[in-house]
Scaffold this active site. Structure first.
Site, PDB file in Angstrom:
ATOM      1  N   ARG A 182       0.828  -1.208   0.000  1.00 58.95           N
ATOM      2  CA  ARG A 182       0.000   0.000   0.000  1.00 58.95           C
ATOM      3  C   ARG A 182       0.867   1.264   0.000  1.00 58.95           C
ATOM      4  O   ARG A 182       0.527   2.266  -0.648  1.00 58.95           O
ATOM      5  CB  ARG A 182      -0.913   0.002   1.232  1.00 58.95           C
ATOM      6  CG  ARG A 182      -1.865   1.187   1.288  1.00 58.95           C
ATOM      7  CD  ARG A 182      -2.957   0.945   2.314  1.00 58.95           C
ATOM      8  NE  ARG A 182      -3.941   2.018   2.332  1.00 58.95           N
ATOM      9  CZ  ARG A 182      -4.167   2.800   3.382  1.00 58.95           C
ATOM     10  NH1 ARG A 182      -3.474   2.638   4.495  1.00 58.95           N
ATOM     11  NH2 ARG A 182      -5.085   3.742   3.322  1.00 58.95           N
ATOM     12  N   HIS A 212       0.570   4.484  -2.438  1.00 61.03           N
ATOM     13  CA  HIS A 212       0.382   5.847  -1.929  1.00 61.03           C
ATOM     14  C   HIS A 212       1.554   6.760  -2.270  1.00 61.03           C
ATOM     15  O   HIS A 212       1.388   7.964  -2.395  1.00 61.03           O
ATOM     16  CB  HIS A 212       0.130   5.820  -0.420  1.00 61.03           C
ATOM     17  CG  HIS A 212      -1.255   5.382  -0.066  1.00 61.03           C
ATOM     18  ND1 HIS A 212      -1.873   5.738   1.103  1.00 61.03           N
ATOM     19  CD2 HIS A 212      -2.157   4.626  -0.741  1.00 61.03           C
ATOM     20  CE1 HIS A 212      -3.094   5.206   1.134  1.00 61.03           C
ATOM     21  NE2 HIS A 212      -3.289   4.517   0.029  1.00 61.03           N
ATOM     22  N   ASN A 235      -3.252   8.433   4.873  1.00 62.30           N
ATOM     23  CA  ASN A 235      -2.005   7.829   5.354  1.00 62.30           C
ATOM     24  C   ASN A 235      -1.918   7.703   6.874  1.00 62.30           C
ATOM     25  O   ASN A 235      -1.235   6.821   7.384  1.00 62.30           O
ATOM     26  CB  ASN A 235      -0.806   8.655   4.863  1.00 62.30           C
ATOM     27  CG  ASN A 235      -0.599   8.542   3.363  1.00 62.30           C
ATOM     28  OD1 ASN A 235      -0.911   7.508   2.772  1.00 62.30           O
ATOM     29  ND2 ASN A 235      -0.105   9.599   2.747  1.00 62.30           N
ATOM     30  N   HIS A 282      -6.311  -5.860  -2.135  1.00 67.88           N
ATOM     31  CA  HIS A 282      -7.253  -5.904  -1.016  1.00 67.88           C
ATOM     32  C   HIS A 282      -7.574  -7.339  -0.599  1.00 67.88           C
ATOM     33  O   HIS A 282      -8.533  -7.572   0.132  1.00 67.88           O
ATOM     34  CB  HIS A 282      -8.521  -5.106  -1.339  1.00 67.88           C
ATOM     35  CG  HIS A 282      -8.278  -3.618  -1.318  1.00 67.88           C
ATOM     36  ND1 HIS A 282      -9.250  -2.694  -1.623  1.00 67.88           N
ATOM     37  CD2 HIS A 282      -7.164  -2.903  -1.017  1.00 67.88           C
ATOM     38  CE1 HIS A 282      -8.731  -1.468  -1.522  1.00 67.88           C
ATOM     39  NE2 HIS A 282      -7.464  -1.573  -1.159  1.00 67.88           N
TER      40      HIS A 282
HETATM   41  C1  HEM Z   1      -8.901   1.303  -6.128  1.00 66.87           C
HETATM   42  C2  HEM Z   1      -8.850   2.255  -5.222  1.00 66.87           C
HETATM   43  C3  HEM Z   1      -8.446   1.987  -3.792  1.00 66.87           C
HETATM   44  C4  HEM Z   1      -9.098   2.420  -2.693  1.00 66.87           C
HETATM   45  C5  HEM Z   1     -10.346   3.274  -2.664  1.00 66.87           C
HETATM   46  C6  HEM Z   1      -8.387   1.907  -1.560  1.00 66.87           C
HETATM   47  C7  HEM Z   1      -8.736   2.159  -0.239  1.00 66.87           C
HETATM   48  C8  HEM Z   1      -8.175   1.515   0.841  1.00 66.87           C
HETATM   49  C9  HEM Z   1      -8.579   1.715   2.203  1.00 66.87           C
HETATM   50  C10 HEM Z   1      -9.655   2.679   2.682  1.00 66.87           C
HETATM   51  C11 HEM Z   1      -7.845   0.871   2.976  1.00 66.87           C
HETATM   52  C12 HEM Z   1      -7.949   0.690   4.486  1.00 66.87           C
HETATM   53  C13 HEM Z   1      -7.119   1.707   5.229  1.00 66.87           C
HETATM   54  C14 HEM Z   1      -7.413   1.638   6.695  1.00 66.87           C
HETATM   55  O1  HEM Z   1      -8.486   2.123   7.081  1.00 66.87           O
HETATM   56  O2  HEM Z   1      -6.622   1.077   7.481  1.00 66.87           O
HETATM   57  C15 HEM Z   1      -6.967   0.149   2.103  1.00 66.87           C
HETATM   58  C16 HEM Z   1      -6.066  -0.798   2.512  1.00 66.87           C
HETATM   59  C17 HEM Z   1      -5.153  -1.399   1.682  1.00 66.87           C
HETATM   60  N1  HEM Z   1      -4.971  -1.116   0.356  1.00 66.87           N
HETATM   61 FE1  HEM Z   1      -6.165  -0.006  -0.821  1.00 66.87          FE
HETATM   62  N2  HEM Z   1      -7.331   1.176  -1.980  1.00 66.87           N
HETATM   63  C18 HEM Z   1      -7.319   1.212  -3.354  1.00 66.87           C
HETATM   64  C19 HEM Z   1      -6.358   0.645  -4.169  1.00 66.87           C
HETATM   65  C20 HEM Z   1      -5.255  -0.030  -3.720  1.00 66.87           C
HETATM   66  C21 HEM Z   1      -4.121  -0.382  -4.521  1.00 66.87           C
HETATM   67  C22 HEM Z   1      -3.941  -0.011  -5.979  1.00 66.87           C
HETATM   68  C23 HEM Z   1      -3.269  -1.058  -3.724  1.00 66.87           C
HETATM   69  C24 HEM Z   1      -1.917  -1.638  -4.046  1.00 66.87           C
HETATM   70  C25 HEM Z   1      -1.612  -2.212  -5.175  1.00 66.87           C
HETATM   71  C26 HEM Z   1      -3.885  -1.143  -2.422  1.00 66.87           C
HETATM   72  C27 HEM Z   1      -3.363  -1.825  -1.353  1.00 66.87           C
HETATM   73  C28 HEM Z   1      -3.934  -1.869  -0.095  1.00 66.87           C
HETATM   74  C29 HEM Z   1      -3.436  -2.717   0.967  1.00 66.87           C
HETATM   75  C30 HEM Z   1      -2.330  -3.745   0.865  1.00 66.87           C
HETATM   76  C31 HEM Z   1      -4.200  -2.419   2.097  1.00 66.87           C
HETATM   77  C32 HEM Z   1      -4.030  -2.996   3.504  1.00 66.87           C
HETATM   78  C33 HEM Z   1      -2.993  -2.154   4.222  1.00 66.87           C
HETATM   79  C34 HEM Z   1      -2.547  -2.656   5.575  1.00 66.87           C
HETATM   80  O3  HEM Z   1      -2.959  -3.717   6.011  1.00 66.87           O
HETATM   81  O4  HEM Z   1      -1.748  -1.939   6.208  1.00 66.87           O
HETATM   82  N3  HEM Z   1      -5.062  -0.478  -2.451  1.00 66.87           N
HETATM   83  N4  HEM Z   1      -7.185   0.571   0.816  1.00 66.87           N
END
Ligand code: HEM
Ligand SMILES: *[C@@H]1O[C@H](CO)[C@@H](O)[C@H](O)[C@H]1NC(C)=O
Ligand SMILES: *[C@@H]1O[C@H](CO)[C@@H](O)[C@H](O)[C@H]1NC(C)=O
Ligand SMILES: *[C@@H]1O[C@H](CO)[C@@H](O)[C@H](O)[C@H]1NC(C)=O
Ligand SMILES: *[C@@H]1O[C@H](CO)[C@@H](O)[C@H](O)[C@H]1NC(C)=O
Length: 327
Positions: free
Chosen positions: A67, A71, A100, A199
């Site tokens: 992530r 970002h 973030n 995700h």
């Molecule tokens: C398509 C649009 C996307 C949206 C709207 C989005 C939104 C989010 C949100 C809201 C979270 C949770 C954050 C939290 O509340 O802790 C999250 C987690 C995450 N996202 Fe996305 N995301 C998107 C695309 C991506 C992309 C492109 C990647 C990487 C290739 C990604 C990788 C991740 C990962 C790995 C997590 C888990 C992070 C952790 O466990 O620390 N996301 N995302």
């Protein structure tokens, strides 16, 4: 006559400036950049070793690093601007923005890798490359997805809170909003669908999706899933802390096509996850990932490389930040 000469001179100056600029704009990343010219042949293995040792202890950090790469790249390109700490000169960097803070994690992994790299090859390996390599290594550790990632990025000096909010897609985005936020970064809808497979790992804070649970269940979410999530996430006004839940309850640490099964079953945490079902093309791609072995993994790898080229700085732009990636 005089003005003609001055026009001529202006043209000459522009032509020369243009020629000087050309090699810059053509400068590009290359696989194994640190292996060449003896820059730092151990760079990739130092990052891999560091990432492995952290992720073995806490696999959530692998999700955090993937992530972090997203970002970083979506805000001023892959230039490690996401790592800059607040400072008197810049009190409000990306790190403090809502997308973030406090959810982004893995900063300690980058610190450890940078420290090891500065010992081995001081001043050579950029923080932006460390993030790109760390995300690649995390994808292998969590999903056995392996790919070469070009390197040679340099680090930026600018980091602005408001830009993170401006460029990072929000979990309440619909398909056209998601497409638009990827399109301005040069990524198309299929890249977006492939990258969303991230995700399948990691976690989310309750606050990122409680609007789908309260006051009533969002009909785009499975009612049973919503009942279950309401146990883990109280209504925001009651909550004393912002809890976290896994994004993928089945295999929370396995980067895999399971995400696409979840989306189809209305088991995605976010409205944005569900939105992938709202056009014929994206719905088809979601289905293809569930049915064609190896397709998600191959597309994910390609899209990570493509994301890693967004607005990159290459020599002589930018700098090699150090001795820490935070300052
Ligand atoms: C398509 C649009 C996307 C949206 C709207 C989005 C939104 C989010 C949100 C809201 C979270 C949770 C954050 C939290 O509340 O802790 C999250 C987690 C995450 N996202 Fe996305 N995301 C998107 C695309 C991506 C992309 C492109 C990647 C990487 C290739 C990604 C990788 C991740 C990962 C790995 C997590 C888990 C992070 C952790 O466990 O620390 N996301 N995302
Ligand atoms: C990273 O290290 C692991 C062992 O921990 C190894 O299996 C993998 O191939 C390495 N990846 C790269 C890109 O060198
Ligand atoms: C998505 O949301 C935007 C902004 O609210 C709206 O203008 C657009 O029509 C919506 N698109 C779809 C496909 O629902
Ligand atoms: C999106 O871009 C990828 C690679 O850049 C390409 O292979 C694919 O065909 C594109 N998809 C669409 C729908 O344009
Ligand atoms: C939230 O707080 C209100 C008022 O204190 C209480 O009546 C309600 O039962 C609480 N809801 C939950 C789900 O804890």
């Amino acid at each position: 006559m005089e003005s003609k000469i001055s026009i001529l001179i202006t043209c000459l100056i522009f032509a020369t400036a243009f020629q000087l600029l050309l090699p810059l704009s053509e400068a590009s990343l290359e696989v194994g950049y640190y292996n060449y010219k003896n820059r730092c042949p151990k760079a990739e293995s130092i990052v891999n070793y560091t990432v492995s040792s952290f992720v073995k202890k806490n696999s959530g950090l692998g999700a955090g690093l993937i992530r972090m790469f997203f970002h970083d790249c979506f805000v001023r390109g892959c230039d490690a601007s996401v790592l800059l700490d607040p400072s008197p000169a810049n009190p409000d960097p990306e790190k403090k923005s809502i997308p973030n803070n406090p959810s982004l994690r893995g900063f300690d992994v980058i610190d450890a890798a940078k420290a090891a790299l500065e010992k081995a090859c001081p001043g050579v390996v950029s923080c932006a490359d460390i993030i790109a390599l760390a995300a690649r290594d995390a994808a292998y550790l969590l999903g056995k997805i392996s790919y070469d990632i070009p390197t040679g990025r340099r680090d930026g000096k600018v980091s602005i809170n408001a830009e993170a909010l401006q460029f990072l897609p929000a979990p309440f985005f619909n398909l056209s909003q998601l497409e638009a936020s990827f399109a301005i970064k040069g990524l198309n809808t299929s890249d977006m669908v492939a990258l969303s497979g991230a995700h399948s790992i990691g976690r989310s804070h309750c606050s990122s999706f409680t609007s789908r649970l309260y006051p009533t269940t969002d009909p785009t979410m499975s009612a049973r899933f919503a009942n279950f999530l309401r146990i883990l996430c109280p209504p925001p006004q009651n909550a004393t802390i912002d809890g976290v839940v896994p994004q993928n309850f089945l295999k929370p640490n396995r980067l895999s096509k399971q995400y696409y099964f979840n989306v189809k079953a209305l088991l995605g945490l976010f409205f944005s996850d569900w939105s992938l079902l709202t056009s014929k093309e994206t719905r088809q791609q979601v289905t293809d990932y569930t049915t064609t072995p190896g397709l998600f993994e191959a597309d994910f790898a390609k899209a990570m490389v493509k994301m890693g080229s967004i607005e990159v700085l290459t020599f002589p732009q930018g700098e090699i930040r150090g001795p820490t990636c935070r300052l």
